[in-house]
Motif scaffolding. Structure first.
Motif, PDB file in Angstrom:
ATOM      1  N   GLU A  48       0.922  -1.468   0.026  1.00  0.00           N
ATOM      2  CA  GLU A  48      -0.917  -0.282   0.191  1.00  0.00           C
ATOM      3  C   GLU A  48       0.636   1.281   0.087  1.00  0.00           C
ATOM      4  OE1 GLU A  48      -3.735   1.994   2.725  1.00  0.00           O
ATOM      5  OE2 GLU A  48      -2.948   0.227   2.826  1.00  0.00           O
TER       6      GLU A  48
ATOM      7  N   GLU B 245       3.886   1.275  -0.884  1.00  0.00           N
ATOM      8  CA  GLU B 245       4.630   1.679  -2.094  1.00  0.00           C
ATOM      9  C   GLU B 245       3.435   2.246  -3.663  1.00  0.00           C
ATOM     10  OE1 GLU B 245       6.319  -2.338  -4.204  1.00  0.00           O
ATOM     11  OE2 GLU B 245       7.564  -1.464  -2.422  1.00  0.00           O
ATOM     12  N   GLU B 246       2.122   1.688  -3.182  1.00  0.00           N
ATOM     13  CA  GLU B 246       0.750   2.119  -4.374  1.00  0.00           C
ATOM     14  C   GLU B 246       0.912   3.595  -3.652  1.00  0.00           C
ATOM     15  OE1 GLU B 246      -2.589  -0.915  -3.618  1.00  0.00           O
ATOM     16  OE2 GLU B 246      -1.420  -2.261  -5.204  1.00  0.00           O
ATOM     17  N   ASN B 247       1.059   3.901  -2.710  1.00  0.00           N
ATOM     18  CA  ASN B 247       0.693   5.589  -2.870  1.00  0.00           C
ATOM     19  C   ASN B 247       1.345   6.036  -3.047  1.00  0.00           C
ATOM     20  OD1 ASN B 247      -1.792   4.976  -1.246  1.00  0.00           O
ATOM     21  ND2 ASN B 247      -0.939   4.868   0.706  1.00  0.00           N
ATOM     22  N   GLN B 248       2.529   5.724  -2.957  1.00  0.00           N
ATOM     23  CA  GLN B 248       4.055   6.631  -3.554  1.00  0.00           C
ATOM     24  C   GLN B 248       3.760   7.087  -4.859  1.00  0.00           C
ATOM     25  OE1 GLN B 248       5.988   8.962  -1.487  1.00  0.00           O
ATOM     26  NE2 GLN B 248       5.183   8.311   0.532  1.00  0.00           N
ATOM     27  N   LEU B 249       3.710   5.474  -5.411  1.00  0.00           N
ATOM     28  CA  LEU B 249       3.260   6.040  -6.953  1.00  0.00           C
ATOM     29  C   LEU B 249       2.375   6.736  -7.721  1.00  0.00           C
ATOM     30  CD1 LEU B 249       5.042   4.916  -9.672  1.00  0.00           C
ATOM     31  CD2 LEU B 249       3.453   2.511  -9.360  1.00  0.00           C
ATOM     32  N   LYS B 250       1.361   6.923  -7.140  1.00  0.00           N
ATOM     33  CA  LYS B 250       0.816   7.664  -7.715  1.00  0.00           C
ATOM     34  C   LYS B 250       0.720   9.166  -7.290  1.00  0.00           C
ATOM     35  CE  LYS B 250      -3.741   3.757  -7.095  1.00  0.00           C
ATOM     36  NZ  LYS B 250      -5.058   3.814  -5.926  1.00  0.00           N
ATOM     37  N   ALA B 251       1.311   9.174  -5.835  1.00  0.00           N
ATOM     38  CA  ALA B 251       2.064  11.049  -5.280  1.00  0.00           C
ATOM     39  C   ALA B 251       2.631  11.041  -7.100  1.00  0.00           C
ATOM     40  CB  ALA B 251       2.065  10.897  -4.391  1.00  0.00           C
TER      41      ALA B 251
ATOM     42  N   GLN C  70       3.591  10.045  -9.466  1.00  0.00           N
ATOM     43  CA  GLN C  70       3.078   9.524 -10.616  1.00  0.00           C
ATOM     44  C   GLN C  70       1.903  11.568 -11.260  1.00  0.00           C
ATOM     45  OE1 GLN C  70       0.716   5.915 -11.831  1.00  0.00           O
ATOM     46  NE2 GLN C  70       2.359   5.163 -12.322  1.00  0.00           N
ATOM     47  N   ASN C  71       1.059  11.678  -9.835  1.00  0.00           N
ATOM     48  CA  ASN C  71       0.162  12.859 -10.268  1.00  0.00           C
ATOM     49  C   ASN C  71       0.695  14.148 -10.051  1.00  0.00           C
ATOM     50  OD1 ASN C  71      -2.118  11.101  -9.494  1.00  0.00           O
ATOM     51  ND2 ASN C  71      -2.089  11.061  -8.032  1.00  0.00           N
TER      52      ASN C  71
ATOM     53  N   GLU D 189       2.540  14.627 -13.473  1.00  0.00           N
ATOM     54  CA  GLU D 189       0.881  14.842 -14.361  1.00  0.00           C
ATOM     55  C   GLU D 189       0.827  16.409 -14.178  1.00  0.00           C
ATOM     56  OE1 GLU D 189      -2.103  12.348 -13.737  1.00  0.00           O
ATOM     57  OE2 GLU D 189      -1.234  10.938 -14.726  1.00  0.00           O
TER      58      GLU D 189
ATOM     59  N   THR E  19      10.291  10.763   0.078  1.00  0.00           N
ATOM     60  CA  THR E  19      10.795   9.301  -0.131  1.00  0.00           C
ATOM     61  C   THR E  19      11.473   8.915  -0.578  1.00  0.00           C
ATOM     62  OG1 THR E  19       9.093  10.099  -2.717  1.00  0.00           O
ATOM     63  CG2 THR E  19       9.889   8.273  -3.125  1.00  0.00           C
TER      64      THR E  19
END
Length: 592
Positions: free
Chosen positions: A183, A185-191, A193-194, A197, A253
């Motif tokens: 969870e 890693e997913e949150n850090q990756l989404k953050a 990416q956002n 972007e 990070t």
């Protein structure tokens, strides 16, 4: 005077009698009582009675007008038919058309027979395929069951791996405030990416605004410049905030990455300690195996000595029995403790025995024992020479077992990597096949409709026919795609046999069908009407006009898709007169 007035004239009561007298045989001048005069020349005049008037009233004015109109109609039809020469030319043209249609019917019958043959072959193939499917279904079900079992095993292993990972990173996850490391890693990756972007969008907007600002500065529009500067400043502030957020995220990070590396180092340390413990365990196992082998050797020696003792005891018993039979008294030792003998029974002192018995028996027994020992020694030596035992065989066997275990682990790792690579390749291959077939099915279903719209006319309201075929449906990337287009009133033929205009129309239909799958913002068409006649130019222009944004703004169909914008370069007025705007290019820049 009467004769001069009437001459040779016959008088009759009725017209019928007058006709018989005047026109049959010799001709006479006849007059009826009604006043009708029939001359020798055959003319008929006069008549004042009601009979002629009654007969003259049989034709009314309406009938006369109707007959006149029919006369005019027949005359106009006769003029339309033209002369006999024109009718003969039309007849010859019609006969030519009939012969052409008959030939087309013959060709169609030939094609029909070939299609029927193909259909029979396809039905046979269908039956064979169904039989093959029936044979393959049990194997397929077995494979599916096996795949399900493997999937369950894989899911169990994944859950086990996740549990071990969660156990290792439990402290870190609790310190960060997440349920598990995945969870986090997913949150850090989404953050990340956002943030990337948002940064990209803001940089694009900033670049657009800069270009627009430069353009507006050239136009000297102060109000718009101020607005753009204000929006630019707000965007710069937003960009700074985003950068600040990005810095915070990066720092978080980095700290998380440091913690992860620390945990990984600790895990590597524990792993090295476990490897050392395993090595020590292996050394102790080797020592235990060596002690076991030495112990087994000693046990074998003890067993051999015990066997020899039993043989000697049995030999002693035989001697005692023989002495009893021969009445020979064996001298015994009074105190057995002096001889240090542990055997039960009396202890004999053979030194006190008569010399004659010693001389008679000792040499023979000694010789027998020597012979037996020599035979045993020779047998053991020959057996040892044959076997040639390797004293280091156990160590070598353990080394080979260790090597086998290492090779097996490497093989399993390589097999897993190969399976992962094969699965990734197959997934990419399947995805590529799915995307291609999705595009192909959409294009092949829409190309016929678009080609009909481009070739439809008043004389041919159905238009032509166009379709796409895959040369290899199982693996379409190994072979090509067959494109077939049949214009109206023409039979099947290859694309190379079509005219330039027909090829252009077919190419445009393919282009518009591809566009319907993944629409582009606009088209640039450079003199696509060069090989088209005026009729096809009008059809293509009408199609583009109907698909333009203004033409489809009020009427959009889900099957036909949205409209598009187009920039067309053309030299034909029948094409560009349907455009919304025209841009003229002149050789002389001063010309207006």
């Amino acid at each position: 005077a009467v004769l001069f007035a009437v001459g040779n004239t016959l008088v009759c009561d009725g017209l019928d009698e007058a006709k018989v007298l005047s026109w049959s045989g010799e001709r006479f001048r006849v007059v009826t009582v009604d006043g009708i005069l029939l001359t020798k020349a055959g003319t008929m005049t006069g008549g004042t009675t009601g009979g002629m008037e009654a007969r003259s009233k049989q034709w009314d004015d309406k009938k006369i007008e109707g007959l006149k109109r029919k006369k005019e109609q027949y005359e106009s039809e006769l003029e339309e038919l033209g002369s006999i020469r024109e009718m003969q030319l039309r007849e010859s043209e019609t006969s030519g058309k009939i012969s052409g249609l008959e030939k087309k019917i013959q060709y169609a019958e030939i094609e029909k027979r070939s299609i029927e043959d193909k259909l029979a072959n396809l039905r046979q193939e269908k039956r064979t395929i169904k039989e093959e499917i029936g044979r393959i279904k049990p194997d397929l079900q077995k494979l599916k069951d096996k795949i399900d079992r493997r999937t369950t095993d894989i899911n169990k292993l994944e859950r086990r791996i996740n549990e071990i990972t969660d156990r290792l990173y439990r402290d870190f996850s609790e310190s960060v405030g997440v349920a598990n490391i995945r969870e986090y890693e997913e949150n850090q990756l989404k953050a990340a990416q956002n943030v990337a972007e948002e940064r990209l969008n803001l940089s694009n907007q900033l670049a657009k605004l800069k270009y627009q600002l430069e353009y507006e500065q050239k136009r000297d529009v102060e109000s718009r410049i101020k607005k753009l500067e204000s929006s630019l400043s707000t965007l710069e502030n937003d960009l700074k905030q985003v950068k600040k957020k990005e810095g915070d995220v990066k720092s978080a990070t980095e700290t998380a990455t440091g913690d992860i590396t620390r945990w990984k180092e600790e895990m590597r340390g524990w792993k090295s300690n476990s490897d050392e413990c395993e090595k020590e365990i292996q050394e102790w196992e080797k020592q235990a195996s060596a002690a076991t082998t030495s112990l087994s050797k000693l046990n074998r020696q003890i067993n051999s000595k015990e066997a020899q003792i039993e043989q000697l005891i049995s030999r002693k018993q035989e001697i005692m029995e023989k002495c009893e039979l021969e009445c020979i008294v064996l001298p015994t030792v009074e105190d057995p403790m002096e001889t240090d003998s542990s055997s039960p029974g009396p202890v004999f002192d053979f030194s006190q025995l008569n010399r004659s018995y010693l001389q008679e028996r000792r040499p023979s027994e000694r010789e027998k024992l020597e012979v037996e020992f020599k035979q045993k020694m020779d047998a053991l030596i020959s057996e040892i020479e044959k076997t040639a035992p390797n004293l280091k065989a156990l160590d070598q066997y353990e080394a080979l077992l260790e090597k086998e275990r290492t090779v097996t682990e490497e093989f399993e790792a390589a097999r897993k990597e190969e399976k992962q690579a094969a699965d990734a390749y197959n997934s990419v291959k399947q995805k590529r096949y799915g995307l291609f077939m999705e595009a192909f099915n959409h294009i092949s279903s829409s190309i016929d409709r678009i080609y009909k719209q481009l070739t439809r006319s008043n004389t041919h309201p159905l238009g032509g026919t166009a379709y796409l075929n895959l040369e290899n449906e199982d693996d379409p990337f190994l072979h090509g795609i067959k494109y077939t287009a049949m214009p109206p009133t023409k039979r099947f033929r290859d694309m190379e046999q079509l005219s330039g205009g027909e090829k252009t129309v077919a190419a445009l239909a393919l282009l518009f069908s591809i566009h319907s799958y993944k629409p582009s913002p606009f088209f640039i068409l450079d003199e696509v009407d060069a090989a088209l006649d005026n009729l096809n130019v009008a059809k293509v222009a009408g199609f583009i006009r109907s698909k333009s944004c203004e033409g489809t703004r009020g009427n959009q169909d889900a099957d036909e898709g949205n409209g598009f914008q187009s920039i067309v370069i053309s030299l034909k007025d029948s094409f560009y007169d349907k455009a919304e705007a025209l841009v003229g290019v002149y050789r002389d820049s001063d010309r207006r």
